[in-house]
Design a protein around this motif. Structure first.
Motif, short mmCIF file in Angstrom:
data_model
loop_
_atom_site.label_atom_id
_atom_site.label_comp_id
_atom_site.label_asym_id
_atom_site.label_seq_id
_atom_site.Cartn_x
_atom_site.Cartn_y
_atom_site.Cartn_z
N GLU A 196 37.80 16.89 -27.34
CA GLU A 196 38.16 17.69 -26.14
C GLU A 196 37.11 16.85 -24.97
O GLU A 196 36.15 16.74 -25.58
CB GLU A 196 37.13 19.04 -26.25
N THR A 197 37.18 16.84 -23.93
CA THR A 197 36.71 16.74 -23.04
C THR A 197 35.24 17.58 -22.59
O THR A 197 35.77 18.51 -21.83
CB THR A 197 36.51 15.36 -22.15
N VAL A 198 34.41 17.34 -21.85
CA VAL A 198 33.28 18.05 -21.64
C VAL A 198 32.33 17.85 -20.52
O VAL A 198 31.97 17.05 -21.34
CB VAL A 198 32.32 19.08 -23.14
N ARG A 199 31.38 18.53 -20.01
CA ARG A 199 30.01 18.50 -19.18
C ARG A 199 29.84 18.72 -19.56
O ARG A 199 29.07 19.89 -20.55
CB ARG A 199 30.34 18.49 -17.69
N LEU A 200 28.08 17.66 -19.96
CA LEU A 200 26.86 18.29 -20.32
C LEU A 200 26.22 17.45 -18.98
O LEU A 200 26.10 16.77 -18.40
CB LEU A 200 25.94 16.69 -21.74
N GLU A 201 25.24 18.20 -18.41
CA GLU A 201 24.61 19.29 -17.45
C GLU A 201 22.94 19.39 -17.76
O GLU A 201 22.85 20.06 -18.76
CB GLU A 201 25.15 20.17 -16.79
N SER A 202 21.97 18.19 -17.34
CA SER A 202 20.66 18.52 -17.62
C SER A 202 20.51 20.29 -16.49
O SER A 202 19.85 19.45 -15.43
CB SER A 202 20.32 17.08 -17.12
N SER A 203 19.37 20.76 -17.16
CA SER A 203 19.02 22.00 -16.43
C SER A 203 17.36 21.76 -16.23
O SER A 203 17.12 22.27 -15.35
CB SER A 203 18.22 23.14 -17.42
N ILE A 204 16.98 20.11 -16.24
CA ILE A 204 15.77 19.88 -15.64
C ILE A 204 15.69 19.41 -13.96
O ILE A 204 15.67 19.31 -12.73
CB ILE A 204 15.31 18.36 -16.43
N ASP A 205 17.16 18.34 -14.10
CA ASP A 205 17.36 17.40 -12.83
C ASP A 205 18.78 17.93 -11.95
O ASP A 205 18.95 16.92 -11.32
CB ASP A 205 17.28 16.22 -13.30
N GLY A 206 19.92 18.03 -12.92
CA GLY A 206 20.99 18.98 -12.73
C GLY A 206 22.21 17.51 -12.69
O GLY A 206 23.14 17.61 -13.09
N ALA A 207 21.46 15.90 -13.94
CA ALA A 207 22.51 14.97 -14.03
C ALA A 207 23.48 15.58 -14.64
O ALA A 207 23.06 16.52 -15.80
CB ALA A 207 21.48 13.73 -14.60
N SER A 208 24.43 15.57 -15.08
CA SER A 208 25.92 15.22 -15.32
C SER A 208 26.39 14.19 -16.12
O SER A 208 26.56 13.05 -15.15
CB SER A 208 26.48 16.33 -15.45
N VAL A 209 27.30 14.31 -17.33
CA VAL A 209 27.77 12.97 -17.24
C VAL A 209 29.34 14.07 -18.17
O VAL A 209 29.31 15.02 -19.01
CB VAL A 209 27.35 11.89 -19.07
N GLU A 210 30.32 13.76 -18.84
CA GLU A 210 30.96 14.10 -18.84
C GLU A 210 31.84 13.60 -20.55
O GLU A 210 31.37 11.97 -20.24
CB GLU A 210 32.93 13.56 -18.27
N LYS A 211 31.69 14.03 -21.41
CA LYS A 211 31.61 12.81 -22.87
C LYS A 211 33.16 14.05 -23.04
O LYS A 211 33.38 14.84 -23.55
CB LYS A 211 30.56 13.35 -23.40
N THR A 212 33.40 13.23 -24.30
CA THR A 212 34.71 13.58 -25.99
C THR A 212 34.23 13.49 -27.05
O THR A 212 33.32 13.18 -27.45
CB THR A 212 35.34 12.65 -25.64
N ILE A 213 34.40 15.07 -27.75
CA ILE A 213 34.19 15.46 -29.11
C ILE A 213 34.43 14.49 -29.49
O ILE A 213 35.53 14.19 -29.76
CB ILE A 213 33.82 16.96 -28.76
N PHE A 214 33.55 13.90 -30.53
CA PHE A 214 33.82 13.04 -31.54
C PHE A 214 34.74 14.23 -32.89
O PHE A 214 35.67 13.52 -33.26
CB PHE A 214 33.54 12.03 -31.88
N ARG A 215 33.85 15.02 -33.17
CA ARG A 215 33.74 15.38 -34.09
C ARG A 215 33.00 16.55 -33.81
O ARG A 215 32.18 17.07 -33.31
CB ARG A 215 33.37 15.08 -35.57
N VAL A 216 33.26 17.98 -34.80
CA VAL A 216 32.72 18.86 -34.33
C VAL A 216 32.29 19.64 -36.18
O VAL A 216 33.32 19.45 -37.21
CB VAL A 216 33.79 20.20 -33.91
N VAL A 217 31.33 20.00 -35.90
CA VAL A 217 30.78 19.65 -37.46
C VAL A 217 29.89 21.31 -38.02
O VAL A 217 29.08 21.78 -36.60
CB VAL A 217 29.24 19.13 -38.32
N ASP A 218 29.72 21.99 -38.34
CA ASP A 218 28.87 23.57 -38.43
C ASP A 218 27.44 22.62 -39.05
O ASP A 218 26.97 21.94 -39.81
CB ASP A 218 29.84 24.24 -40.75
N GLY A 219 27.07 23.33 -38.03
CA GLY A 219 25.29 22.76 -38.03
C GLY A 219 24.46 23.59 -38.70
O GLY A 219 23.05 23.33 -38.62
#
Length: 61
Positions: A28-51
């Motif tokens: 799944e592709t998600v957008r990661l957005e910085s709460s500091i300066d608003g910079a953002s990138v789209e990244k694709t999830i490689f794997r979801v693991v129980d953290g």
């Protein structure tokens, strides 16, 4: 597309922890957005693991 707010530079992240109440899927592709300066990138999830502690670890390619 889901947006996840993070501290710091989103381009440098290879993984992020999110609550297990949220649903995410491998490739799944998600957008990661910085709460500091608003910079953002789209990244694709490689794997979801129980953290542990009711969190998912989303690992990116």
């Amino acid at each position: 597309m889901k947006t996840i707010k993070i501290d710091g530079n989103p381009a440098d992240l290879t993984a992020v922890m999110v609550p297990q109440t949220d649903e995410y899927h491998d490739h799944e592709t998600v957008r990661l957005e910085s709460s500091i300066d608003g910079a953002s990138v789209e990244k694709t999830i490689f794997r979801v693991v129980d953290g542990g502690e009711d969190q998912w670890e989303l690992q990116f390619e």
